[in-house]
Write a protein that holds these residues in place. Structure first.
Motif, PDB file in Angstrom:
ATOM      1  N   UNK A  45       0.827  -1.215   0.000  1.00  9.19           N
ATOM      2  CA  UNK A  45       0.000   0.000   0.000  1.00  9.19           C
ATOM      3  C   UNK A  45       0.863   1.268   0.000  1.00  9.19           C
ATOM      4  N   UNK A  46       2.122   1.098  -0.470  1.00  4.95           N
ATOM      5  CA  UNK A  46       3.049   2.230  -0.627  1.00  4.95           C
ATOM      6  C   UNK A  46       3.400   2.939   0.679  1.00  4.95           C
ATOM      7  N   UNK A  47       3.266   2.256   1.817  1.00  4.22           N
ATOM      8  CA  UNK A  47       3.769   2.819   3.074  1.00  4.22           C
ATOM      9  C   UNK A  47       5.289   2.899   2.995  1.00  4.22           C
ATOM     10  N   UNK A  48       5.836   4.046   3.386  1.00  4.87           N
ATOM     11  CA  UNK A  48       7.274   4.270   3.254  1.00  4.87           C
ATOM     12  C   UNK A  48       7.890   4.572   4.616  1.00  4.87           C
ATOM     13  N   UNK A  49       9.021   3.940   4.880  1.00  5.04           N
ATOM     14  CA  UNK A  49       9.829   4.257   6.056  1.00  5.04           C
ATOM     15  C   UNK A  49      11.194   4.712   5.574  1.00  5.04           C
ATOM     16  N   UNK A  50      11.684   5.811   6.145  1.00  8.85           N
ATOM     17  CA  UNK A  50      12.990   6.336   5.763  1.00  8.85           C
ATOM     18  C   UNK A  50      13.945   6.260   6.951  1.00  8.85           C
ATOM     19  N   UNK A  51      15.172   5.865   6.656  1.00 14.28           N
ATOM     20  CA  UNK A  51      16.249   5.841   7.646  1.00 14.28           C
ATOM     21  C   UNK A  51      17.336   6.790   7.162  1.00 14.28           C
ATOM     22  N   UNK A  52      17.505   7.901   7.875  1.00 12.20           N
ATOM     23  CA  UNK A  52      18.535   8.883   7.550  1.00 12.20           C
ATOM     24  C   UNK A  52      19.672   8.757   8.560  1.00 12.20           C
ATOM     25  N   UNK A  53      20.868   8.558   8.061  1.00 10.19           N
ATOM     26  CA  UNK A  53      22.051   8.487   8.915  1.00 10.19           C
ATOM     27  C   UNK A  53      22.820   9.794   8.775  1.00 10.19           C
ATOM     28  N   UNK A  54      22.687  10.664   9.754  1.00 10.90           N
ATOM     29  CA  UNK A  54      23.438  11.913   9.825  1.00 10.90           C
ATOM     30  C   UNK A  54      24.791  11.579  10.439  1.00 10.90           C
TER      31      UNK A  54
END
Length: 275
Positions: A45-54
């Protein structure tokens, strides 16, 4: 499925990070002034999770909803193998995590397996006063100098290595700092006793990294150095921001004396990757 997103597309992901501190960080990453990596997990269902590594302050930012067990396991595998290996190689074993949704916070023990996590509270401040600050209360015998290419080349200054190390930690390179960064240092004779450097720099914003040698703390030196830094920002149409731990009373006092106003309080988790 998880894929890595090129950082040149990071501004396209801004809607997933609706947070004033992250706006500053994303702008800096987009302009090449902060090292980072970004991954995306797409679920049904196009659910998106983003992981940003600063990689500047070594913080993982998680946005979205990881609901399916398989998606959690896939993200955990990425973190505890590929990312963990890079973190250890790059001396980034100690990290913080900031989640932007309750389901992600609940999933942290699964995502960061074998890493003992502990909770902290962070304050984030913004400076919104339009006028330059007074420097009339400066302490005798101290000089305040702009941190630029020439300053960083002064190897005869005592404690110059601390300033150089701070820049090397936060910036992709010292060259990049000299092109786009700035700072101020307080000197007693030839000895640097306090330094305040720009981090997360973009066209209109920057963060602040400030440190005072322990012997010279609680004497107003940090406040005076921060005033010089803020005045430089104002004269160049840059809005400065300030982050600190909620338990760091000294940092809070300096920020509020200089004129910063608290924007938000955030729960952050600390941890460490173990070999």
């Amino acid at each position: 499925m998880i894929d890595e997103i090129p950082l040149k597309k990071i501004r396209e992901c801004a809607q997933y990070f609706p947070d004033p501190q992250l706006e500053m960080i994303l702008d800096s990453i987009a302009e090449g002034n902060t090292r980072a990596a970004l991954w995306r997990s797409i679920q049904p269902q196009n659910d998106i999770t983003l992981l940003l590594w600063d990689k500047g302050n070594n913080v993982f930012y998680l946005s979205g909803d990881l609901i399916l067990e398989e998606a959690i396991k896939e993200m955990a595998a990425l973190i505890m193998t590929h990312i963990k290996d890079i973190a250890i190689q790059e001396d980034l074993s100690h990290f913080n995590i900031h989640t932007l949704s309750p389901p992600l916070e609940k999933a942290l023990p699964q995502l960061f397996q074998d890493a003992e996590l502990y909770k902290m509270n962070k304050f984030f401040y913004g400076f919104q006063q339009p006028n330059l600050l007074s420097t009339s209360a400066e302490l005798a015998n101290l000089q305040y100098k702009l941190i630029d290419t020439d300053f960083l080349a002064q190897d005869h200054y005592q404690n110059i290595q601390y300033v150089q190390s701070e820049i090397d930690w936060m910036w992709p390179s010292r060259k990049k700092f000299c092109e786009n960064g700035f700072g101020y240092a307080a000197l007693l004779g030839e000895s640097i006793v306090c330094w305040c450097t720009a981090e997360y720099v973009s066209t209109k914003k920057c963060g602040i990294g400030i440190e005072t040698l322990q012997t010279y703390q609680n004497q107003g030196i940090a406040t005076a150095t921060a005033v010089h830094f803020v005045n430089y920002c104002l004269s160049h149409n840059i809005i400065p921001y300030w982050e600190c731990d909620s338990q760091n009373i000294g940092s809070i006092r300096v920020a509020e004396k200089v004129g910063f106003a608290r924007i938000q309080k955030a729960i952050v988790w600390g941890g460490e990757f173990i070999l």
